[in-house]
Scaffold this motif. Structure first.
Motif, mmCIF file in Angstrom:
data_model
loop_
_atom_site.group_PDB
_atom_site.id
_atom_site.type_symbol
_atom_site.label_atom_id
_atom_site.label_comp_id
_atom_site.label_asym_id
_atom_site.label_seq_id
_atom_site.Cartn_x
_atom_site.Cartn_y
_atom_site.Cartn_z
ATOM 1 N N LYS B 219 27.025 43.653 31.788
ATOM 2 C CA LYS B 219 28.176 43.135 31.049
ATOM 3 C C LYS B 219 28.277 41.629 31.209
ATOM 4 N N LYS B 290 26.507 45.824 43.951
ATOM 5 C CA LYS B 290 27.522 44.996 43.290
ATOM 6 C C LYS B 290 28.652 44.681 44.262
ATOM 7 N N THR B 312 39.747 37.590 40.378
ATOM 8 C CA THR B 312 39.623 38.338 39.131
ATOM 9 C C THR B 312 39.140 37.472 37.966
ATOM 10 N N ASP B 326 32.917 45.624 24.247
ATOM 11 C CA ASP B 326 33.990 46.140 23.402
ATOM 12 C C ASP B 326 34.011 45.413 22.071
#
Lengths: 370, 326
Positions: B219, B290, B312, B326
Motif C-alpha cells: 500500500k 511490519k 499515525t 481504495d
C-alpha cells in the motif's frame, strides 16, 4: 378437598420445586463447568503499542462486509469520543487519558470463557466454541436483547434499523476466517502488533513475560485473565510514571489505571452466568408449573360453580314439586267436595298464581342484578 | 584586527594543547595521577569486598575501581551517595555479609539494588545501578534504551569489576580485610583507571548511507532509511558521555540497539531473518516484520520525545503507492 386446600397444596408444591431447582443449580455451581477449552485461542491487546490508527476497524468492516461508516477510517479524530460497538461497527478504538497521557484501546467482544450473553439467552443463540469464539446464530433469536443487558462489556449491538427480523450483531472473532486458517481481520491489519493472536494459555505467558521484561512499562495485571471468569481477549495496560515515583506493581492497585482505560476490575472472577444459573434454571420449572396451577384453579372454580348450580336447581325442582303435590292434593280434595268444575277453576287459578309468583321472583332477581 | 585576534587565539590554543600534552606525557612517564578532587577525597579508590570473615587466601569478587573524580562532578551533593551525611567509605557499614551498622544491607545490595523503598524521612539511598539506570531516562539515552534492554552478562559486570593485573594476592587479602593503606589503594586505583582500555565505537561511516526498506511495500512505497544520519546523530549526542563510553563496552554496542538479539557484529543479519511477514506459530510473541519496524522506529522516537512525524502520519515515512487501494 376445597379450593383453598388445593391452592395451598399446589402453592407449597410449587415453591418447594422452585427452591429445589435453585438448590440443585447452586449445588451444581461448585461443580458447574462451562465447557472450558484449554486449547482455545485468544488475542492479547497491548495498549502500550496501540497508536489509534483505526486499521483494525477498517479491516473489520472489510472482512465482515459491514456498511461503511459516515466518516472515513482515516479520520482519527473520532477516537476522542467514547464510542461503543454497534451492529454496524463490531470493533472501535477509543482514546483514553491515563494519568494525563493519551492511550488507545480497542473495544470488541471479549469472547468470555463462560459468556454472560449465552447464559441470558433463552433461545440458545450464543455458543462458546472450542476455538474460543463466542458466536451468535440468529435463526431462533426473538429480539429480546437480554444478551445486551447481560454483557458486562456492553458489546452486542441490535439492528434497530431493521424493520423485519432484526438481529443482534457482534464481533465473531472472525470465526469463518479462523476455520480457513486465517487470522482475524483486525489482528492481521494491526501495524504495531498491538494485537497478538495465539492460544490463550500462551498469551498469558507472553503477557507475563512482557510485564517482567519491561519493569515500569506495564501495570502488573492482565485484564481478562480472571475478570468475569476469564476472557479470550485480554488487555495489557500501561504504567504511567509521570512523577518519577515507583510504579505500583501490586495487581490490587491496577484498578486505577484500568478504570481510566474504561475497563472495570469489579466484575469479579466468577462468570456472570453463575449469578443467574440458579434463578434461570428455575424458569423451565415455572413454565411447566404455571399452566397446572392456573388450570387447576380455573377447573376448581368452574366445578364449584357447576355443583352449586346443580344443587340450586335440585332445590328449586324439589320445592316446585312440593308445591305441585300440595296443590294437587288440595285440588283433589276440592274435586271431591265441590265437583270437577270448581277443581278446574282452582287448578287454573293456582297455576296462574304460581306463574305470577315466578314472574315476580324473576323480576325481583332482575331488579337485584340491576 | 579581527584576523589578528583570531590568530592570537589559535596561537594560545596551540600553546595550551602542547602544554597539556606535555604535561600528560610527563604524567605517564612519572607518577600517574588522575588529578585532585574538589572535595579532597582520593581521586579514585579500589572498593574491596570487605567482610567479617575475609578469605585467608585473598579470594573474593573482583574489586571495583571507583573514579571519585568523575562521579563527584555528576552529583549535586555528597549525600547523594554518602546518604548518612558522613563521608565514609561504603564498606564501613555495608560489608559482604551485612552488619548492624549498615542495617544488614549487604555490600551487594548497597551497590546493585534497584528496588529501593522510599524513606519516610531523610535521604533515600541510591545504589550504583539504580543511579545509572536513572540516567537512561535522559533524552540521548532513552531512545535506544527504551527499545532494547542491555544484556546483563559478564561483560556488564566487568565494566565496573575490573582491577589492574598488577594487584597482588597479598594486596587483595589486605583489601578484603580492610587494612590497605590509603596511598596504596589510590596507587592501585589510578593504575587501573589510567590503563583502562576503552572501546572505540564503530564510525557511522562504516555503515551504509541509506537502506531501502521495501520488502513489504504494498500500500506504501518502500522507505529509504537514512541509516548513517540516524547513527551519526545518536552517536553525536553521547560522544562526551563517560557513562556511555564505559558501558558501551564493545565497538558495536550502539549498533545493537536496533540490531538486537543477535551476536554483536558490524554485519548484522537483516530484520527479516527473524521477523517473518506473517505470524510465526512457533514464536507468537515475536513481532511480525511490519510491526518490528514500527515498534523499533516509533519506540526509539517516543523515547527521545521526537514529536514529528506523529505515529499515525504514515505517509511521512513511506509515501502511499501510486495506485491507491481504495
Amino acid at each position: 378437598m376445597n379450593r383453598r386446600k388445593f391452592l395451598t397444596i399446589l402453592g407449597s408444591a410449587g415453591v418447594a420445586s422452585t427452591l429445589g431447582t435453585a438448590a440443585t443449580a447452586t449445588k451444581a455451581e461448585a461443580g458447574h463447568v462451562f465447557p472450558y477449552y484449554d486449547e482455545s485461542y485468544g488475542v492479547l491487546h497491548d495498549t502500550t503499542r496501540c497508536i489509534g490508527c483505526r486499521r483494525c476497524e477498517e479491516a473489520c468492516q472489510k472482512v465482515n462486509d459491514l456498511p461503511k461508516p459516515d466518516k472515513s477510517f482515516d479520520d482519527l479524530s473520532v477516537t476522542a469520543t467514547r464510542r461503543r460497538t454497534s451492529a454496524d461497527a463490531w470493533t472501535v478504538v477509543n482514546k483514553y487519558e491515563v494519568d494525563g497521557k493519551p492511550f488507545f484501546r480497542k473495544l470488541q467482544c471479549f469472547h468470555c470463557n463462560d459468556p454472560a450473553c449465552a447464559s441470558a439467552c433463552f433461545a440458545k443463540c450464543f455458543r462458546k466454541l472450542p476455538n474460543g469464539a463466542v458466536v451468535y446464530e440468529g435463526s431462533q433469536c426473538v429480539g429480546c436483547r437480554y444478551c445486551m443487558i447481560a454483557c458486562p462489556f456492553y458489546v452486542p449491538g441490535f439492528e434497530y434499523d431493521e424493520a423485519l427480523d432484526p438481529l443482534v450483531q457482534k464481533c465473531t472473532f472472525c470465526e469463518p476466517r479462523l476455520q480457513e486458517g486465517k487470522l482475524p481481520g483486525c489482528v492481521e491489519a494491526c501495524p504495531m502488533d498491538a494485537l497478538t493472536f495465539g492460544r490463550r494459555s500462551d498469551l498469558i505467558r507472553i503477557a507475563r513475560a512482557r510485564i517482567s521484561e519491561n519493569p515500569g512499562k506495564y501495570v502488573n495485571y492482565i485484564y481478562g485473565e480472571h475478570d468475569a471468569g476469564g476472557t479470550a481477549w485480554m488487555v495489557l495496560a500501561p504504567a504511567v510514571d509521570g512523577k518519577g515515583a515507583k510504579v505500583e506493581q501490586n495487581p490490587i492497585d491496577a484498578g486505577h489505571t484500568m478504570k481510566q482505560l474504561g475497563l472495570n476490575t469489579h466484575l469479579g472472577t466468577q462468570p456472570m452466568g453463575e449469578l443467574t444459573y440458579g434463578a434461570l434454571g428455575a424458569v423451565p420449572m415455572i413454565v411447566a408449573f404455571w399452566p397446572v396451577l392456573f388450570g387447576g384453579a380455573y377447573a376448581i372454580t368452574k366445578r364449584r360453580e357447576a355443583m352449586a348450580k346443580q344443587a340450586q336447581d335440585a332445590a328449586v325442582n324439589e320445592a316446585r314439586q312440593d308445591v305441585a303435590v300440595a296443590v294437587d292434593a288440595a285440588v283433589r280434595k276440592l274435586e271431591e267436595t265441590e265437583g270437577p268444575g270448581a277443581a278446574d277453576r282452582a287448578r287454573r287459578a293456582m297455576t296462574e298464581a304460581l306463574k305470577a309468583r315466578e314472574a315476580e321472583t324473576a323480576h325481583a332477581r332482575h331488579g337485584e342484578e340491576n | 584586527m579581527r584576523n589578528g585576534t583570531k590568530l592570537l587565539l589559535l596561537a594560545a590554543m596551540a600553546l595550551a594543547c602542547t602544554a597539556c600534552l606535555t604535561a600528560w606525557g610527563a604524567g605517564v612517564a612519572g607518577a600517574a595521577s588522575l588529578g585532585l578532587t574538589d572535595s579532597g577525597a582520593p581521586a579514585a579508590q579500589v572498593m574491596f569486598p570487605v567482610g567479617v570473615k575475609p578469605n585467608p587466601l585473598g579470594v573474593g569478587m573482583k574489586p571495583v575501581v571507583f573514579n571519585h573524580l568523575i562521579h563527584e562532578k555528576k552529583v549535586e551533593d555528597c549525600v547523594v551517595c554518602h546518604h548518612t551525611g558522613d563521608p565514609v567509605s561504603c564498606t564501613s557499614c555495608h560489608t559482604v555479609e551485612g552488619a548492624a551498622a549498615g542495617k544488614f544491607i549487604t555490600l551487594e545490595q548497597a551497590m546493585h539494588a534497584t528496588d529501593i523503598a522510599k524513606r519516610e524521612k531523610g535521604i533515600t539511598p541510591q545504589s550504583c545501578v539504580s543511579c545509572h539506570e536513572k540516567q537512561l531516562a535522559r533524552r540521548e539515552c532513552a531512545g535506544c534504551h527504551s527499545i532494547v534492554k542491555a544484556e546483563r552478562g559478564n561483560d556488564w559486570c566487568a565494566v565496573c569489576h575490573v582491577v589492574t593485573p598488577k594487584m597482588t594476592q597479598g594486596q587483595m587479602r589486605k583489601g578484603i580485610e580492610g587494612k590497605m593503606a590509603a596511598a596504596e589503594n589510590l596507587h592501585l586505583a589510578e593504575e587501573t583507571a589510567l590503563n583502562k582500555p576503552q572501546a572505540v565505537a564503530v564510525s557511522p561511516q562504516a555503515g551504509p548511507l541509506k537502506v531501502l526498506i521495501g520488502g513489504l511495500a504494498d500500500k506504501y512505497q518502500p522507505n529509504l532509511f537514512t541509516h548513517r544520519r540516524h547513527v551519526a546523530s545518536l552517536m553525536e549526542a553521547i560522544k562526551d558521555d563517560k557513562l556511555a563510553q564505559a558501558f558501551h563496552s564493545s565497538p558495536e554496542t550502539v549498533c545493537a540497539a536496533c540490531h538486537h538479539r543477535s551476536p554483536m557484529s558490524t554485519t548484522p543479519p537483516r530484520c527479516g531473518s527473524c521477523h517473518t511477514k506473517d505470524i510465526d506459530p512457533a514464536n507468537p510473541q515475536r513481532p511480525t516484520l511490519k510491526a518490528a519496524y514500527h515498534l523499533q522506529c516509533m519506540g526509539c522516537h517516543e523515547g527521545m520525545k521526537v514529536e514529528r512525524p506523529r505515529k499515525t502520519d504514515c505517509a511521512t515515512c513511506h509515501k502511499p503507492a501510486r495506485q491507491s487501494a481504495d
